[in-house]
Enzyme design. Structure first.
Site, PDB file in Angstrom:
ATOM      1  N   GLY A 111       0.823  -1.211   0.000  1.00 60.22           N
ATOM      2  CA  GLY A 111       0.000   0.000   0.000  1.00 60.22           C
ATOM      3  C   GLY A 111       0.852   1.254   0.000  1.00 60.22           C
ATOM      4  O   GLY A 111       2.082   1.204   0.035  1.00 60.22           O
TER       5      GLY A 111
ATOM      6  N   GLY B  38       2.676   3.520   1.516  1.00 62.42           N
ATOM      7  CA  GLY B  38       3.289   3.667   2.825  1.00 62.42           C
ATOM      8  C   GLY B  38       3.766   5.064   3.131  1.00 62.42           C
ATOM      9  O   GLY B  38       3.926   5.435   4.288  1.00 62.42           O
TER      10      GLY B  38
ATOM     11  N   ASP C 152       4.392  -4.147  -7.541  1.00 61.45           N
ATOM     12  CA  ASP C 152       3.749  -2.954  -6.986  1.00 61.45           C
ATOM     13  C   ASP C 152       4.391  -1.674  -7.502  1.00 61.45           C
ATOM     14  O   ASP C 152       3.901  -0.574  -7.213  1.00 61.45           O
ATOM     15  CB  ASP C 152       3.778  -2.974  -5.451  1.00 61.45           C
ATOM     16  CG  ASP C 152       5.182  -3.068  -4.896  1.00 61.45           C
ATOM     17  OD1 ASP C 152       5.828  -4.108  -5.107  1.00 61.45           O
ATOM     18  OD2 ASP C 152       5.642  -2.107  -4.254  1.00 61.45           O
ATOM     19  N   ASN C 153       5.463  -1.803  -8.291  1.00 62.95           N
ATOM     20  CA  ASN C 153       6.092  -0.635  -8.915  1.00 62.95           C
ATOM     21  C   ASN C 153       5.849  -0.602 -10.420  1.00 62.95           C
ATOM     22  O   ASN C 153       6.579   0.066 -11.144  1.00 62.95           O
ATOM     23  CB  ASN C 153       7.603  -0.640  -8.652  1.00 62.95           C
ATOM     24  CG  ASN C 153       7.945  -0.399  -7.202  1.00 62.95           C
ATOM     25  OD1 ASN C 153       7.140   0.137  -6.445  1.00 62.95           O
ATOM     26  ND2 ASN C 153       9.131  -0.798  -6.790  1.00 62.95           N
TER      27      ASN C 153
ATOM     28  N   ARG D 241      -1.557   0.423  -9.895  1.00 61.72           N
ATOM     29  CA  ARG D 241      -0.428  -0.455 -10.155  1.00 61.72           C
ATOM     30  C   ARG D 241      -0.915  -1.892 -10.379  1.00 61.72           C
ATOM     31  O   ARG D 241      -2.041  -2.228 -10.025  1.00 61.72           O
ATOM     32  CB  ARG D 241       0.517  -0.437  -8.945  1.00 61.72           C
ATOM     33  CG  ARG D 241       0.976   0.966  -8.551  1.00 61.72           C
ATOM     34  CD  ARG D 241       1.237   1.040  -7.045  1.00 61.72           C
ATOM     35  NE  ARG D 241       1.596   2.389  -6.631  1.00 61.72           N
ATOM     36  CZ  ARG D 241       2.838   2.847  -6.547  1.00 61.72           C
ATOM     37  NH1 ARG D 241       3.843   2.045  -6.823  1.00 61.72           N
ATOM     38  NH2 ARG D 241       3.085   4.091  -6.196  1.00 61.72           N
TER      39      ARG D 241
ATOM     40  N   ASP E  62       7.760   5.248  -9.507  1.00 62.03           N
ATOM     41  CA  ASP E  62       8.560   4.925  -8.323  1.00 62.03           C
ATOM     42  C   ASP E  62      10.056   4.942  -8.619  1.00 62.03           C
ATOM     43  O   ASP E  62      10.693   3.896  -8.790  1.00 62.03           O
ATOM     44  CB  ASP E  62       8.149   3.578  -7.724  1.00 62.03           C
ATOM     45  CG  ASP E  62       6.843   3.695  -6.950  1.00 62.03           C
ATOM     46  OD1 ASP E  62       6.353   4.821  -6.778  1.00 62.03           O
ATOM     47  OD2 ASP E  62       6.315   2.663  -6.519  1.00 62.03           O
TER      48      ASP E  62
ATOM     49  N   GLY F 227       6.996   6.948   6.844  1.00 57.05           N
ATOM     50  CA  GLY F 227       6.159   7.705   5.922  1.00 57.05           C
ATOM     51  C   GLY F 227       6.830   8.916   5.311  1.00 57.05           C
ATOM     52  O   GLY F 227       6.194   9.678   4.586  1.00 57.05           O
TER      53      GLY F 227
ATOM     54  N   LYS G 192       4.475  12.478  -1.983  1.00 53.91           N
ATOM     55  CA  LYS G 192       5.340  11.395  -1.515  1.00 53.91           C
ATOM     56  C   LYS G 192       6.225  11.931  -0.399  1.00 53.91           C
ATOM     57  O   LYS G 192       7.005  12.868  -0.603  1.00 53.91           O
ATOM     58  CB  LYS G 192       6.202  10.853  -2.655  1.00 53.91           C
ATOM     59  CG  LYS G 192       7.108   9.700  -2.221  1.00 53.91           C
ATOM     60  CD  LYS G 192       7.881   9.140  -3.392  1.00 53.91           C
ATOM     61  CE  LYS G 192       8.781   7.988  -2.946  1.00 53.91           C
ATOM     62  NZ  LYS G 192       9.539   7.413  -4.084  1.00 53.91           N
TER      63      LYS G 192
END
Length: 499
Positions: free
Chosen positions: A92, A94, A254-255, A181, A264, A124, A111
């Site tokens: 998720g 993060g 996930d990227n 993603r 990312d 975070g 980000k």
């Protein structure tokens, strides 16, 4: 939108409308004493956003996570994924918080704006070092014509952040048509949440792949056609990465963007000396994401996406068929990109494998570059200049011979290349090369140079570097050194997943 207005948020955004299974509402965590590091007027104009607002204190506070703008409903999304080839379970956002969707249809994400329910053991936050790299590379890739998320702004703060050493915090404002993603689909498939899986797929298809509803290929199955479309976009993206010498470094599922965007920016690198097996990520102990493995890893990731979509497609053979075109689209797109770098067009239709220009010219050249550890970007810059400055039929290859040890092999290659070049218009070839071979890429040592200045409170080099990278094919005589060979100390730079 007038020049003085702030972004107008569309609420609820498309992703938000999917429902609470997909995200968690939360507020960004403020940072003390935020300040500008850099902004991208190019991204603001691309978004239809006011550059006047982007320079305001209101923008500084909003884009640092200190103020939530009217109409914005910040949230973090949940996804899962495979990391370094292994199922990692729930992941998720993060340290990424979605501010929402602008009225023009762009998603805006901070980000480094603080912990979320998906931060796991993380804080975070993002640090200035990696945030400068992401900001600059996002914009550099866009200028190279490579699909990517964009970077609107970068702010900093004296807030200390612990990594290998203590660093200071930064927040990157990222922009894309969608941040969905592969891992979003894997999350709901792994939990057998088929209504949610279908809702997500329908959203992405309706908004970004509507042609898949009408396609008659793959038995008219919209979800199979969707998988095929994503596969082909990803194939073309990988062809562009390989042609420009870009190493992503962390190609986890996930990227991977469902829109075929570069997403990312962590331990990325543009090649210096050409090394097909180069590993840019110091954390990649097994070399899974080495430069020459990227195309195969992308297909593996697409296979994982196919497994996630299988409940919607409903047929395993159809799912596999939807992935097949990757195997033809990638090599064709890569051949096109590489031949353009040499001023040549594609082979004639029907050319047998192993007999076309790619086999005769590109493959032998790449072997020469690898064997002689030739600087990838500088080689193609010099070749472009040699072809562009040719008077008559003879090309002066001497500036290229100067950077190659095995000159006899290169001389033999140059004869073959000259024969092919003689078959095309020289001016058109030179123009094609000038548009295909950047002089400037974000090499590690260039990023390190501006990072060091920024750590000392001098942010001007970040903005100067941005201006050069946003026009990578131009000469920039005031910054000619940035197009030169990397210094000896560049080889000692280690880039890892820590940021």
């Amino acid at each position: 939108m007038s020049d003085s207005t702030a972004p107008q948020w569309h609420s609820p955004g498309r992703f938000e409308a999917l429902g609470p299974a997909f995200f968690t509402y939360l507020q960004p965590t403020p940072v003390p004493a935020p300040h500008w590091v850099a902004t991208s007027a190019s991204t603001a104009l691309w978004m239809g956003l006011s550059t006047e607002w982007l320079a305001s204190d209101e923008a500084l506070q909003v884009l640092s996570g200190n103020v939530v703008a009217d109409g914005s409903k910040p949230l973090a999304t949940v996804y899962s994924g495979h990391q370094f080839g292994h199922w990692a379970g729930q992941l998720g956002d993060g340290r990424a918080i979605l501010l929402g969707e602008t009225s023009q249809g762009f998603e805006v994400q901070l980000k480094g704006a603080g912990r979320t329910p998906y931060s796991r053991m993380g804080d975070g936050r993002a640090v200035l070092r990696s945030s400068i790299r992401e900001f600059l590379c996002s914009e550099a890739m866009a200028a190279l014509g490579i699909p990517t998320t964009r970077a609107l702004a970068l702010t900093g703060s004296p807030l200390p952040v612990a990594r290998e050493a203590m660093e200071t915090a930064a927040v990157v404002t990222r922009v894309a048509q969608s941040f969905v993603r592969f891992g979003h689909f894997e999350h709901f498939a792994a939990r057998d949440m088929q209504p949610e899986l279908k809702a997500l797929a329908d959203l992405v298809i309706d908004q970004h792949y509507p042609e898949c509803r009408l396609a008659t290929s793959l038995a008219g199955n919209a979800y199979a056609n969707f998988l095929q479309a994503v596969s082909e976009r990803t194939a073309r993206l990988l062809a562009q990465w390989q042609a420009v010498g870009f190493c992503h470094g962390v190609m986890n599922t996930d990227n991977m963007s469902i829109l075929g965007l570069t997403i990312d920016y962590g331990p990325f690198q543009f090649l210096d000396a050409f090394d097909p097996g180069h590993i840019c990520n110091h954390s990649d102990n097994q070399g899974r994401y080495a430069f020459n493995r990227q195309p195969q890893v992308a297909y593996w990731n697409l296979y994982c996406l196919g497994q996630a979509l299988l409940p919607l497609i409903g047929n395993e053979e159809l799912t596999i068929a939807a992935l097949e075109s990757y195997k033809s689209v990638f090599p064709a797109a890569y051949a096109t990109q590489m031949l353009r770098k040499l001023g040549l067009r594609d082979d004639a239709p029907g050319t047998a494998p192993g007999e076309g220009r790619f086999a005769q010219i590109v493959n032998p050249l790449l072997q020469i570059l690898a064997d002689n550890k030739v600087d990838y970007t500088i080689f193609f810059t010099r070749l472009t200049e040699a072809v562009s400055h040719t008077q008559g039929s003879e090309i002066d290859f001497e500036p290229l011979r100067d950077i190659i040890l095995d000159r006899a092999t290169f001389d033999a290659w140059s004869l073959t290349y000259s024969e092919h070049l003689a078959q095309v218009d020289k001016e058109q070839a030179a123009d094609l090369m000038q548009k295909s071979n950047p002089r400037y890429v974000l090499r590690n040592h260039l990023g390190e140079t501006v990072i060091r200045a920024a750590r000392n409170g001098d942010f001007a080099p970040v903005q100067q570097m941005l201006a050069v990278l946003q026009a990578p094919y131009d000469s920039h005589p005031d910054h000619h050194a940035w197009a030169g060979f990397p210094p000896d100390w560049a080889s000692s730079i280690e880039i890892s997943c820590s940021s």
